[in-house]
Design a protein around this motif. Structure first.
Motif, mmCIF file in Angstrom:
data_model
loop_
_atom_site.group_PDB
_atom_site.id
_atom_site.type_symbol
_atom_site.label_atom_id
_atom_site.label_comp_id
_atom_site.label_asym_id
_atom_site.label_seq_id
_atom_site.Cartn_x
_atom_site.Cartn_y
_atom_site.Cartn_z
ATOM 1 N N SER A 1 82.546 6.856 89.371
ATOM 2 C CA SER A 1 82.877 6.358 88.110
ATOM 3 C C SER A 1 81.682 5.987 87.613
ATOM 4 C CB SER A 1 83.842 5.197 88.432
ATOM 5 O OG SER A 1 83.151 4.028 88.920
ATOM 6 N N GLY A 2 82.071 5.617 85.992
ATOM 7 C CA GLY A 2 80.921 5.255 85.266
ATOM 8 C C GLY A 2 80.473 3.813 85.600
ATOM 9 N N ALA A 3 81.240 3.045 85.779
ATOM 10 C CA ALA A 3 80.834 1.864 86.217
ATOM 11 C C ALA A 3 79.938 1.689 87.363
ATOM 12 C CB ALA A 3 82.180 0.948 86.619
ATOM 13 N N ASN B 1 76.544 2.758 86.895
ATOM 14 C CA ASN B 1 75.801 1.583 86.171
ATOM 15 C C ASN B 1 75.471 0.498 87.271
ATOM 16 O OD1 ASN B 1 75.440 2.835 83.398
ATOM 17 N ND2 ASN B 1 77.654 2.086 82.951
ATOM 18 N N PHE C 1 79.408 -0.789 75.838
ATOM 19 C CA PHE C 1 80.068 -0.626 77.072
ATOM 20 C C PHE C 1 79.860 0.100 78.272
ATOM 21 C CE2 PHE C 1 83.943 0.918 79.478
ATOM 22 C CZ PHE C 1 84.560 -0.205 79.724
ATOM 23 N N HIS C 2 79.729 -0.679 79.533
ATOM 24 C CA HIS C 2 79.125 -0.233 80.500
ATOM 25 C C HIS C 2 80.308 -0.064 81.715
ATOM 26 C CE1 HIS C 2 75.322 0.188 78.488
ATOM 27 N NE2 HIS C 2 75.228 -0.912 78.098
ATOM 28 N N GLY C 3 81.428 -0.806 81.568
ATOM 29 C CA GLY C 3 82.223 -0.448 82.777
ATOM 30 C C GLY C 3 82.809 -1.817 83.100
ATOM 31 N N GLU D 1 73.552 2.727 75.397
ATOM 32 C CA GLU D 1 74.252 4.006 75.222
ATOM 33 C C GLU D 1 73.701 4.521 73.995
ATOM 34 O OE1 GLU D 1 78.922 3.630 74.938
ATOM 35 O OE2 GLU D 1 78.152 1.628 74.856
ATOM 36 N N ASP E 1 72.849 4.933 79.560
ATOM 37 C CA ASP E 1 74.243 5.109 79.839
ATOM 38 C C ASP E 1 74.631 6.415 79.127
ATOM 39 O OD1 ASP E 1 76.707 5.230 80.002
ATOM 40 O OD2 ASP E 1 77.116 3.065 80.027
ATOM 41 N N VAL F 1 77.468 8.143 80.101
ATOM 42 C CA VAL F 1 78.697 8.382 80.812
ATOM 43 C C VAL F 1 79.859 9.027 79.942
ATOM 44 C CG1 VAL F 1 80.718 6.922 81.926
ATOM 45 C CG2 VAL F 1 78.456 6.489 82.451
ATOM 46 N N GLN F 2 79.631 8.610 78.559
ATOM 47 C CA GLN F 2 80.741 9.251 77.552
ATOM 48 C C GLN F 2 80.027 10.484 76.883
ATOM 49 O OE1 GLN F 2 83.808 7.850 74.350
ATOM 50 N NE2 GLN F 2 83.161 6.277 75.731
ATOM 51 N N LYS G 1 82.229 10.751 82.993
ATOM 52 C CA LYS G 1 83.470 11.115 82.452
ATOM 53 C C LYS G 1 83.412 12.444 82.469
ATOM 54 C CE LYS G 1 84.773 7.287 79.449
ATOM 55 N NZ LYS G 1 83.789 6.226 79.564
HETATM 56 C C1 LIG Z 1 83.920 4.732 80.131
HETATM 57 C C2 LIG Z 1 82.402 4.358 80.165
HETATM 58 C C3 LIG Z 1 82.064 3.487 81.359
HETATM 59 C C4 LIG Z 1 82.787 3.114 82.405
HETATM 60 O O1 LIG Z 1 83.210 4.455 83.258
HETATM 61 P P1 LIG Z 1 84.434 4.251 84.326
HETATM 62 O O2 LIG Z 1 84.472 5.551 84.894
HETATM 63 O O3 LIG Z 1 85.610 3.763 83.822
HETATM 64 O O4 LIG Z 1 84.071 2.820 85.185
HETATM 65 C C5 LIG Z 1 80.749 3.083 81.465
HETATM 66 N N1 LIG Z 1 79.828 3.289 80.143
HETATM 67 C C6 LIG Z 1 80.235 4.137 79.138
HETATM 68 C C7 LIG Z 1 79.182 4.378 77.917
HETATM 69 C C8 LIG Z 1 81.621 4.563 78.857
HETATM 70 O O5 LIG Z 1 82.235 5.329 77.993
#
Ligand SMILES: *Cc1c(COP(=O)(O)O)cnc(C)c1O
Length: 414
Positions: free
Chosen positions: A104-106, A109, A131-133, A183, A216, A218-219, A245
């Motif tokens: 996962s993203g969390a 991180n 937002f990092h999780g 981010e 980050d 992730v998104q 993601k």
């Molecule tokens: C969604 C998100 C996360 C967390 O990811 P999860 O898979 O929900 O744990 C971390 N950082 C960013 C930038 C995100 O958009």
């Protein structure tokens, strides 16, 4: 039926999320269907996840073939899909690097936080609004006080600076700083891009004090902005990048990539994940990367995202003041806090969008979205906005007439 499923859900699923309005039962490309059989254009893609849309044959074929071959290995053994995926990602980044796979993203991180501890320093600087999780470490560096407060005490030594303020960041970084987490564009805060030059200024501040720069993505990563990674448009290379993601095409995968020396900071025994980088999810991710190339989806995201952006502006819908973001990752800006009503009105008109903030509506559709889908949404937008403004005004009037009515229809966002 939607209603029945929603009621049953409330009994057995924890109330951590806002209450959904519909149950989704099937999808194809950028379209999904609910439990009552209604069709929607999916403009949110499971929160920027399903980059190839739903039920893409390449993902299906990769997953099925891998499950028919070897489904799970753990990290006691090498598995070829994980190795190939690490090689591919590092090649796409155009750097020397080493990957740690998680789910996962969390978790990606969390890995980056542990890497930062191995510098021998413990201070982390992050951005307000970022937002990092939701895990305790990732939450500690998430710049949204409301999400953190109930779970304090969190990690010590985290400092927040206003996102986009290069001087504030430069002033905060010091010899005590292990890492700066950013981010490139704030996602959950409402698709808010960094000002030009901000990422380069962050790079310079980190270099001046020997701190790690963590992006980050992730998104923002895996094609969402029309580039493989958002930071590539700025030409700034971080020390660590986290992804999740879009990478698995809907399957759960996360990865933390340490670039150069940062790929060597974690030592044997420092970290692990039983499921992380399993052969099935890595095969899915390889199929995602191959398909993005084969279908030209980076360019498609850039071009169609531009058309969507232009279309929203040209639609000139009442209450819409602008649109921000790049590629297929946009936020429609509103002149009042009626984004929840836009989300509802859009759904009733057959489009899934997300009220990411009170006055911003996020669009993060599958990269396989078609021009016809864009045209349909743009044509429907003025009607959606009118409907939403009407509902919002009614809510205001209800509130003004006092406490007789329950506030069930209130516009509190999930
Ligand atoms: C969604 C998100 C996360 C967390 O990811 P999860 O898979 O929900 O744990 C971390 N950082 C960013 C930038 C995100 O958009």
């Amino acid at each position: 039926m939607n209603a029945d499923l929603l009621d049953r859900r409330d009994a057995v699923i924890m109330a951590t999320y806002g209450r959904p309005s519909i149950a989704l039962t099937r999808g194809s490309g950028a379209h999904v269907w609910d439990a009552d059989g209604r069709e929607y254009v999916d403009l949110i893609a499971g929160v920027a996840v399903s980059v190839l849309g739903h039920c893409h044959p390449a993902v299906r074929a990769a997953v099925v073939a891998q499950l028919d071959t070897l489904g799970h290995t753990s990290n006691l053994y090498v598995n070829t899909p994980q190795l190939l995926l690490a090689e591919r990602l590092i090649e796409l980044l155009g750097v020397d690097g080493r990957a740690f796979f998680c789910n996962s993203g969390a978790e990606a991180n969390e890995t980056a936080i542990k890497i930062s501890r191995r510098t021998g320093r413990s201070e982390i600087i992050a951005a307000e609004g970022a937002f990092h999780g939701r895990t305790m470490g990732a939450l500690s560096i998430t710049g949204q006080p409301g999400k953190r407060a109930p779970f304090e005490p969190l990690l010590p030594g985290v400092r927040f600076v206003p996102h986009g303020d290069a001087d504030a960041l430069a002033a905060a970084v010091s010899e005590r700083t292990a890492a700066v987490f950013l981010e490139p564009t704030l996602g959950e805060a409402g698709v808010i891009p960094s000002p030009p030059g901000y990422l380069a200024a962050a790079r310079a501040a980190c270099d001046a004090h020997g701190a790690l720069l963590v992006f980050d993505e992730v998104q923002s990563g895996i094609g969402r902005t029309g580039a493989w990674f958002a930071h590539q448009t700025e030409g700034v290379v971080p020390d660590v990048i986290t992804l999740a993601k879009g990478l698995g095409g809907g399957l759960p995968i996360g990865v933390c990539i340490g670039i150069g020396a940062a790929g060597h900071l974690l030592r044997p025994g420092d970290h692990g994940s039983t499921f992380g980088g399993g052969p099935v999810v890595c095969s899915a991710a390889l199929a995602v990367l191959d398909t993005i190339v084969a279908e030209g989806l980076l360019e498609h995201a850039a071009v169609l995202g531009g058309a969507l952006r232009d279309g929203i502006v040209a639609a000139d819908a009442a209450g819409v003041t602008g649109v921000r973001g790049v590629g297929l990752w946009l936020a429609i800006e509103l002149d009042a806090p009626f984004a929840p009503e836009v989300e509802t009105a859009a759904r009733e008109a057959g489009f899934l969008v997300n009220a990411v903030a009170a006055n911003a509506v996020r669009l993060a559709p599958p990269l396989v979205l078609t021009p016809a889908d864009v045209d349909a949404f743009v044509a429907a937008l003025p009607g959606i906005a009118d409907r939403a403004r009407e509902t919002h005004a009614q809510g205001d009037r209800t509130a003004a007439t006092g406490p007789k009515k329950s506030d069930e229809g209130s516009k509190v966002s999930a």
